[in-house]
Motif scaffolding. Structure first.
Motif, PDB file in Angstrom:
ATOM      1  N   SER A 171      45.368  24.690  39.223  1.00 13.11           N
ATOM      2  CA  SER A 171      44.394  25.611  39.848  1.00 13.11           C
ATOM      3  C   SER A 171      42.829  25.184  39.484  1.00 13.11           C
ATOM      4  N   LEU A 172      42.492  24.637  38.349  1.00 11.57           N
ATOM      5  CA  LEU A 172      41.371  24.333  37.532  1.00 11.57           C
ATOM      6  C   LEU A 172      40.888  23.173  38.397  1.00 11.57           C
ATOM      7  N   HIS A 173      41.656  22.290  38.853  1.00 10.59           N
ATOM      8  CA  HIS A 173      41.295  21.190  39.702  1.00 10.59           C
ATOM      9  C   HIS A 173      41.192  21.442  41.072  1.00 10.59           C
ATOM     10  N   TYR A 174      42.117  21.879  41.684  1.00 11.08           N
ATOM     11  CA  TYR A 174      42.220  22.010  42.996  1.00 11.08           C
ATOM     12  C   TYR A 174      41.996  23.483  43.693  1.00 11.08           C
ATOM     13  N   GLY A 175      41.672  24.281  42.952  1.00 15.95           N
ATOM     14  CA  GLY A 175      41.016  25.524  43.511  1.00 15.95           C
ATOM     15  C   GLY A 175      42.057  26.818  44.137  1.00 15.95           C
ATOM     16  N   LEU A 176      43.347  26.125  43.895  1.00 16.30           N
ATOM     17  CA  LEU A 176      44.183  27.328  44.714  1.00 16.30           C
ATOM     18  C   LEU A 176      44.762  28.251  43.860  1.00 16.30           C
ATOM     19  N   GLY A 177      44.053  29.534  44.032  1.00 19.33           N
ATOM     20  CA  GLY A 177      44.537  30.395  43.174  1.00 19.33           C
ATOM     21  C   GLY A 177      44.068  31.679  44.055  1.00 19.33           C
ATOM     22  N   VAL A 178      44.273  32.977  43.403  1.00 20.25           N
ATOM     23  CA  VAL A 178      43.870  34.349  44.307  1.00 20.25           C
ATOM     24  C   VAL A 178      43.530  35.017  43.075  1.00 20.25           C
ATOM     25  N   PHE A 179      42.657  36.269  43.452  1.00 18.14           N
ATOM     26  CA  PHE A 179      42.413  37.222  42.343  1.00 18.14           C
ATOM     27  C   PHE A 179      41.971  38.561  43.104  1.00 18.14           C
ATOM     28  N   GLU A 180      41.723  39.313  42.230  1.00 15.06           N
ATOM     29  CA  GLU A 180      41.391  40.753  42.536  1.00 15.06           C
ATOM     30  C   GLU A 180      39.997  41.035  41.538  1.00 15.06           C
ATOM     31  N   GLY A 181      39.257  42.003  41.934  1.00 15.57           N
ATOM     32  CA  GLY A 181      38.324  42.495  41.058  1.00 15.57           C
ATOM     33  C   GLY A 181      38.344  44.156  41.400  1.00 15.57           C
ATOM     34  N   ILE A 182      38.683  44.715  40.300  1.00 17.26           N
ATOM     35  CA  ILE A 182      38.822  46.358  40.388  1.00 17.26           C
ATOM     36  C   ILE A 182      38.008  46.902  39.279  1.00 17.26           C
ATOM     37  N   ARG A 183      37.681  48.206  39.688  1.00 17.59           N
ATOM     38  CA  ARG A 183      37.231  48.756  38.594  1.00 17.59           C
ATOM     39  C   ARG A 183      37.724  50.338  38.012  1.00 17.59           C
ATOM     40  N   ALA A 184      37.582  50.404  36.793  1.00 20.13           N
ATOM     41  CA  ALA A 184      38.096  51.789  36.244  1.00 20.13           C
ATOM     42  C   ALA A 184      36.713  52.313  35.927  1.00 20.13           C
ATOM     43  N   TYR A 185      36.747  53.840  36.184  1.00 16.40           N
ATOM     44  CA  TYR A 185      35.679  54.590  35.798  1.00 16.40           C
ATOM     45  C   TYR A 185      35.886  55.741  34.933  1.00 16.40           C
ATOM     46  N   GLU A 186      34.778  56.100  33.925  1.00 19.09           N
ATOM     47  CA  GLU A 186      35.013  57.084  33.255  1.00 19.09           C
ATOM     48  C   GLU A 186      35.082  58.388  33.822  1.00 19.09           C
ATOM     49  N   THR A 187      35.948  59.221  33.647  1.00 22.41           N
ATOM     50  CA  THR A 187      36.291  60.738  34.232  1.00 22.41           C
ATOM     51  C   THR A 187      36.519  61.657  33.134  1.00 22.41           C
ATOM     52  N   GLU A 188      36.549  63.064  33.568  1.00 25.14           N
ATOM     53  CA  GLU A 188      36.700  63.917  32.510  1.00 25.14           C
ATOM     54  C   GLU A 188      38.461  63.958  31.976  1.00 25.14           C
ATOM     55  N   ASN A 189      39.192  63.447  32.890  1.00 23.95           N
ATOM     56  CA  ASN A 189      40.721  63.286  32.583  1.00 23.95           C
ATOM     57  C   ASN A 189      40.674  61.778  31.927  1.00 23.95           C
TER      58      ASN A 189
END
Ligand code: PPE
Length: 306
Positions: A29-47
């Protein structure tokens, strides 16, 4: 933005020390760019930390992989669990989470079919993507001279690593010209999205956001904002926009996991509204932040507590 290290990174089933999470230079993937990804966030909560729409993000990872004929060697449930496990081990109150599916070491040459598929899940504390000032007061944006991909060249509907060359070109152009962010148009000339954000226009109290057919990613924040806006009593249409629609909008804002909800104060040096974050944008922003921080019971299903 410089990375703040966490403790461990999940790699193909093991939790590896941050500094040891390495790949070979002949990783396909470093050479040919075939890969998939995600971006997710975790937030601080009272729990404790809550991951925003975790399973929806992991499902989209599988949809992206399917479009590109990459077979992920895990189930959705396994990667959901792996993400939670990694967050527990890293003991972060809030963070950005980056699952990545890539073609690994062992085969070279363009044919991706025989390649081994690797999966990693990294996470680290990540502050405001477009700056605290931008979040509060709005950012200056430029329409890029770079178009979004033709969907018959590279499908923008898949969140693929290689696709982001296009975003990087637009981002560099905008930053070098003194703007904060870029907007890309589709090959047909309609508004697509930001380099890593969906876009919304507010006109006469109604919201419009471009469709996937305009080259936009089907944003999970975008979908959440449509729900929030509807709940606040605003009508939302998914429809094509022209560049000139942006110039005369009452309000324009970006949405995305990293970016969150960011007001746009000017586009191509045309002031939007009175140049300050508009009322609708502010109400939506407020509702979004209370949802992700676990303060809005009506959106509790969006949160996955670890
Ligand atoms: N469009 C693009 C092209 C995009 O990359 C993102 C997310 C979005 C729209 C918004 O989608 P969603 O996060 O589901 O609401 N961009 C990710 C990558 C940012 C980065 O710099 O890396 C993100 O926000 O995580």
């Amino acid at each position: 933005m410089p990375i703040v290290k966490a403790k461990k990174i999940w790699m193909d089933g093991s939790l590896v020390d941050w500094d040891d999470a390495k790949v070979h230079v002949l990783t396909h993937s470093l050479h040919y760019g075939l890969g998939v990804f995600e971006g997710i966030r975790a937030y601080e909560t009272e729990n404790g930390p809550a991951i925003f729409r975790l399973s929806d993000h992991i499902k989209r990872l599988f949809v992206s992989a399917h479009m590109l004929m990459i077979k992920i060697p895990y189930s959705i449930d396994e990667l959901v669990e792996a993400t939670k496990q990694a967050l527990r081990v890293n003991e972060l109150k809030s963070c950005y989470i980056r699952p990545l599916v890539y073609l690994g070491y062992g085969e070279m040459g363009l044919n991706p079919i025989p390649c081994k598929v690797n999966v990693s899940i990294a996470m680290w504390p990540w502050g405001t993507y477009l700056g605290e000032d931008g979040l509060n007061n709005g950012i200056r944006v430029k329409i890029s001279s770079w178009k979004r991909h033709d969907p018959n060249a590279i499908p923008p509907a898949a969140k693929s690593t290689g696709m982001y060359i296009n975003s990087a070109l637009a981002k560099m152009e905008a930053l070098n010209a003194g703007y904060d962010e870029a907007i890309l148009l589709s090959p047909q000339g309609t508004v697509s999205e930001g380099t890593g954000e969906n876009i919304f226009v507010v006109k006469k109290g109604k919201l419009i956001t471009p469709p996937v057919s305009a080259g936009a990613l089907e944003g999970i924040t975008q979908e959440s904002i449509i729900k929030i806006a509807n709940d606040l009593g605003y009508e939302v249409k998914v429809d094509n926009l022209l560049r000139s629609d942006l110039y005369v909008a009452d309000e324009v804002f970006f949405t995305g996991t990293a970016a969150e909800v960011v007001p746009i104060s000017s586009i191509d040096d045309r002031q939007i509204g009175d140049g300050k974050p508009g009322l609708v944008t502010k109400k939506i922003q407020e509702s979004f932040f209370s949802a992700v921080k676990g303060k809005a019971p009506q959106y509790k299903d969006w949160l996955d507590y670890v």
